[in-house]
Design an enzyme around this catalytic site. Structure first.
Site, mmCIF file in Angstrom:
data_model
loop_
_atom_site.group_PDB
_atom_site.id
_atom_site.type_symbol
_atom_site.label_atom_id
_atom_site.label_comp_id
_atom_site.label_asym_id
_atom_site.label_seq_id
_atom_site.Cartn_x
_atom_site.Cartn_y
_atom_site.Cartn_z
ATOM 1 N N ALA A 175 0.833 -1.204 0.000
ATOM 2 C CA ALA A 175 0.000 0.000 0.000
ATOM 3 C C ALA A 175 0.868 1.255 0.000
ATOM 4 C CB ALA A 175 -0.921 -0.004 1.208
ATOM 5 N N PRO A 176 0.448 2.305 -0.717
ATOM 6 C CA PRO A 176 1.198 3.565 -0.701
ATOM 7 C C PRO A 176 1.270 4.148 0.706
ATOM 8 C CG PRO A 176 -0.463 3.549 -2.454
ATOM 9 C CD PRO A 176 -0.737 2.364 -1.586
ATOM 10 N N GLY A 177 2.305 4.928 0.960
ATOM 11 C CA GLY A 177 2.461 5.571 2.257
ATOM 12 C C GLY A 177 3.664 5.042 3.009
ATOM 13 N N LYS B 253 5.677 2.860 5.450
ATOM 14 C CA LYS B 253 5.508 1.499 5.945
ATOM 15 C C LYS B 253 5.343 1.510 7.462
ATOM 16 C CE LYS B 253 8.000 -0.895 2.242
ATOM 17 N NZ LYS B 253 9.144 -1.785 1.913
ATOM 18 N N GLY B 254 4.422 0.682 7.942
ATOM 19 C CA GLY B 254 4.163 0.625 9.367
ATOM 20 C C GLY B 254 5.210 -0.170 10.118
ATOM 21 N N MET B 255 5.355 0.132 11.398
ATOM 22 C CA MET B 255 6.293 -0.603 12.245
ATOM 23 C C MET B 255 5.651 -1.841 12.856
ATOM 24 S SD MET B 255 8.471 2.412 14.149
ATOM 25 C CE MET B 255 7.097 3.499 14.535
ATOM 26 N N ASP C 140 -13.877 1.032 10.571
ATOM 27 C CA ASP C 140 -14.257 -0.328 10.944
ATOM 28 C C ASP C 140 -13.337 -1.315 10.226
ATOM 29 O OD1 ASP C 140 -15.658 -2.343 12.141
ATOM 30 O OD2 ASP C 140 -17.441 -2.174 10.876
#
Length: 575
Positions: A315-317, A319-321, A371
C-alpha cells in the site's frame, strides 16, 4: 443418502441462528426506551452486548454439535449433504442471507477456518441475488404535501413512536420547511412524495428519522436527527437531503445503527436508493449486521479479483512498524497483517494489538475510526502477488504464511476501507485543502478524546482522508482509553543546560504524555503550524486533556454529530 443426523445438524444450526437474531432484535428493540430515558451509558453497553451476541451463539451451537456428533470427524460427502439440507430450509426463511453467514461461522469454528470450499459453506449465496428487491411488507409510510408542507411535516412528526414532548414543534417544522425550500423549488415540493421509514434509527444520543424525498426525476434522502434538550424535550437538530450527507451519516467510521429490522435484506434494499455509493457490505454493517457485512465484504473482494487481473501491491504511504499493509491498485480496501517482529521502538505485543482492534470494534467510533473485518486463513493466488510484496510478506510475516505452491495462506489479517494517507494528502494539498485537512485532523483528535479514546501515535501517517474529505484514524496499535493516560506539563528547566541535554531533566513514566511535545512532531511545516495554532492550539496544553478526562470521569457522554456543527438549526441563520 440423507440421515437423521445430517438433518439434525442443519436444523440445530438454523435454530441457533434463530436464537441469536431473536436476541439481536430484543436488544435493538430497547433502543427507544434507552433514548427516551437518556440513558447514554446503557446505550454504549447495549452496543457492545449486541456485537458479542453473534460469536456467543456460534459458540453455543458448536458445543451442541460436538455433543450431538460425539466429536466425530466427517467426510466431505457428509458435510456437503448437511449444507444441501440447510440450503433447503432457506427459500421461505426471512433472514436467509444472515443464516448463511451463521452457517459459515459455525463451520469455520468447527474446522479452524480450514477447507473453505463452496461445496461445504456459502462462499456465495444459495438464494437469488437481491431477493427482496420487491419488499414483502411496507417498511415505510407515504406522505404528500398537497400544498401544505408544514401541515404534512406535523403529521410526520406526530406519527413518530416517541413518547416524550417536543421542545417547540412549530419552530422545528418551520426550520425543516425552510431548509427544504432552500434546496428544492416550490414546484418540486408541490409534487414531491415523502417516504418515511416505520422504524427510527438509533445511534449515540440521537434517534434518526430516515426517509426519502421523491421528485419526478430523482430520489433524495430525507434525514432528521432527533435529540434531547436538558429538560427531556425533543428537538430536530438539522435536515439533510443530499446523498453525500447521507453517506457520511451511514459511514464506515461510525457505530452501527440500532434499527428494528426483522427482514434485514428488505431494509438494505430500501436504503440502497438513497445510499447508492454504499456497497451491500456497508449497508448491512450500518444496520448492525456486521458479521454478514464481513461475508459480503469477502464476496465483493472475490468478485473484484475475478473481474480484474491486478496484482496485490504494498500500500502507498509510510511502511508501518507493526502492520504490513497491502492492496489492489483499484480496490477500495486494504489488507493489514500484524508483523511477526515489531520495530524496536514499538513496546507492544501481538496480543495487545489484537486487543486494540477489538476495542475499536466495540467502542463508539464517533465517525473517526475505520471499521475492520477480521479474517483467518485468507487464500491468495501467488501469481496475483507482486514480487515486491511477496518478498515483504516472506520477510515480515513468515510465521503467518503457509505456502501451498500456487497459493499462499495468510493465517490472520484485517480488511479495512482504503483512504488516502493524511501525510500524502497534505504533501499535495493547496492552501485551502491543507487548512480543511488540519481542521478535520484536530476535530478527529478532539472527538476521539471526548469519546474516551487516545490515539497514542498521532502522526499524520496514521490517519486517512475519505472521499468526502473527512479525516479518520486507522492505526490502532497504541490506542488506549483517555482515562489511562497521565497528561503532564513539562516542568521548567532547573538550569540553562537542561534544555541542551540529550535526556529530559524530569522523570517520565510509561503512561505519561506531554502535549507540548505534539507541536514539535506535528508542526514542522510552517503552513501546518499556522493552521494548527489558529484552530487547534488547545491540543498542545495538558490542561485541555485533563479537562476532557474529568468530564469522562464525571460520566458525561458527549454529543456526536454526523454533520458539521454549522448545519445545526441552532447554529445557522434560517433566512
Amino acid at each position: 443418502m440423507v440421515t437423521k443426523l445430517e438433518q439434525l445438524i442443519a436444523q440445530t444450526i438454523l435454530q441457533g441462528f434463530d436464537a441469536q437474531y431473536g436476541r439481536f432484535l430484543e436488544v435493538t428493540a430497547g433502543a427507544q426506551h434507552r433514548f427516551e430515558q437518556a440513558d447514554w451509558h446503557a446505550v454504549q453497553q447495549a452496543m457492545k452486548k449486541r456485537i458479542h451476541l453473534y460469536d456467543s451463539h456460534v459458540g453455543l451451537v458448536v458445543e451442541q454439535l460436538k455433543h450431538i456428533t460425539d466429536q466425530r470427524c466427517f467426510d466431505v460427502n457428509f458435510l456437503t449433504r448437511v449444507k444441501e439440507i440447510y440450503t433447503g430450509l432457506l427459500p421461505d426463511y426471512p433472514r436467509f442471507e444472515i443464516a448463511e453467514s451463521f452457517f459459515n461461522s459455525v463451520y469455520c469454528r468447527l474446522f479452524k477456518h480450514r477447507d473453505l470450499t463452496p461445496d461445504k459453506l456459502f462462499v456465495f449465496s444459495s438464494q437469488p441475488e437481491r431477493r427482496f428487491r420487491e419488499i414483502p411488507r411496507p417498511l415505510a409510510r407515504d406522505f404528500a404535501p398537497k400544498g401544505d408542507l408544514s401541515g404534512m411535516l406535523q403529521v410526520v412528526l406526530n406519527d413518530l413512536p416517541l413518547r416524550l414532548p417536543w421542545e417547540n414543534l412549530p419552530r422545528d417544522i418551520g426550520y425543516i420547511a425552510t431548509a427544504l425550500r432552500q434546496n428544492f423549488t416550490d414546484e418540486q415540493l408541490a409534487t414531491a412524495r415523502f417516504q418515511v421509514a416505520n422504524e427510527l434509527f438509533y445511534r449515540n444520543k440521537a434517534a434518526w428519522l430516515v426517509g426519502k424525498l421523491r421528485l419526478a426525476d430523482e430520489v433524495y434522502p430525507f434525514l432528521l436527527p432527533i435529540h434531547h434538550n436538558e429538560s427531556g424535550g425533543l428537538f430536530i437538530d438539522t435536515c439533510l437531503t443530499s446523498k453525500a450527507e447521507a453517506s457520511i451519516v451511514f459511514g464506515f467510521a461510525r457505530s452501527y445503527f440500532m434499527v428494528y429490522a426483522p427482514l434485514p435484506a428488505a431494509m438494505v434494499e430500501w436504503l440502497r436508493e438513497i445510499l447508492p455509493g454504499k456497497s451491500t457490505a456497508e449497508l448491512y454493517m450500518a444496520i448492525g449486521c456486521q458479521k454478514h457485512g464481513k461475508t459480503e465484504s469477502y464476496r465483493e473482494y472475490l468478485t473484484f479479483v475475478h473481474q480484474s487481473s491486478e496484482q496485490f501491491i504494498i500500500a502507498p504511504g509510510v511502511k508501518g512498524m507493526v502492520m504490513l499493509v497491502f492492496t489492489l491498485p483499484s480496490f477500495d480496501r486494504v489488507f493489514k497483517v500484524i508483523k511477526d517482529q515489531f520495530a524496536p521502538q514499538k513496546e507492544v505485543s501481538q496480543t495487545r494489538v489484537l486487543e486494540c482492534y477489538q476495542l475499536v470494534k466495540e467502542h463508539d467510533r464517533v465517525g473517526r475510526m475505520a471499521d475492520t473485518q477480521e479474517y483467518e486463513n485468507f487464500v491468495i493466488d501467488k501469481h496475483r502477488i507482486s514480487a515486491e510484496l511477496l518478498t515483504e510478506l516472506q520477510r515480515e510475516v513468515p510465521e503467518k504464511l503457509e505456502d501451498l505452491g500456487d497459493q499462499i495462506i495468510i493465517k490472520h489479517l484485517y480488511m479495512e476501507r482504503r483512504m488516502t494517507p493524511l501525510n500524502l494528502y497534505i504533501e499535495q494539498a493547496n492552501d485551502q485543502q491543507l487548512k480543511d485537512a488540519i481542521e478535520e485532523y484536530g476535530n478527529a483528535i478532539k472527538q476521539l478524546a471526548a469519546a474516551n479514546i487516545f490515539p497514542g501515535d498521532m502522526l499524520f501517517k496514521n490517519f486517512g482522508v475519505t472521499r468526502h474529505g473527512r479525516v479518520v484514524f486507522y492505526d490502532y496499535d497504541e490506542i488506549c482509553y483517555m482515562t489511562e493516560v497521565n497528561f503532564r506539563d513539562i516542568p521548567p528547566p532547573r538550569y540553562p543546560e537542561d534544555e541542551m541535554a540529550s535526556e529530559p531533566w524530569y522523570s517520565v513514566s510509561p503512561n505519561d504524555v506531554f502535549p507540548e511535545e505534539f507541536r514539535h512532531f506535528l508542526c514542522t511545516d510552517l503552513k501546518v503550524r499556522h493552521f494548527f495554532e489558529e484552530m487547534h492550539s488547545d491540543l498542545f496544553h495538558a490542561s485541555y486533556w485533563r479537562g476532557l478526562q474529568q468530564r469522562i470521569k464525571d460520566g458525561h457522554v458527549e454529543d456526536v454529530f454526523a454533520y458539521r456543527r454549522k448545519q445545526r438549526f441552532s447554529q445557522r441563520v434560517i433566512s
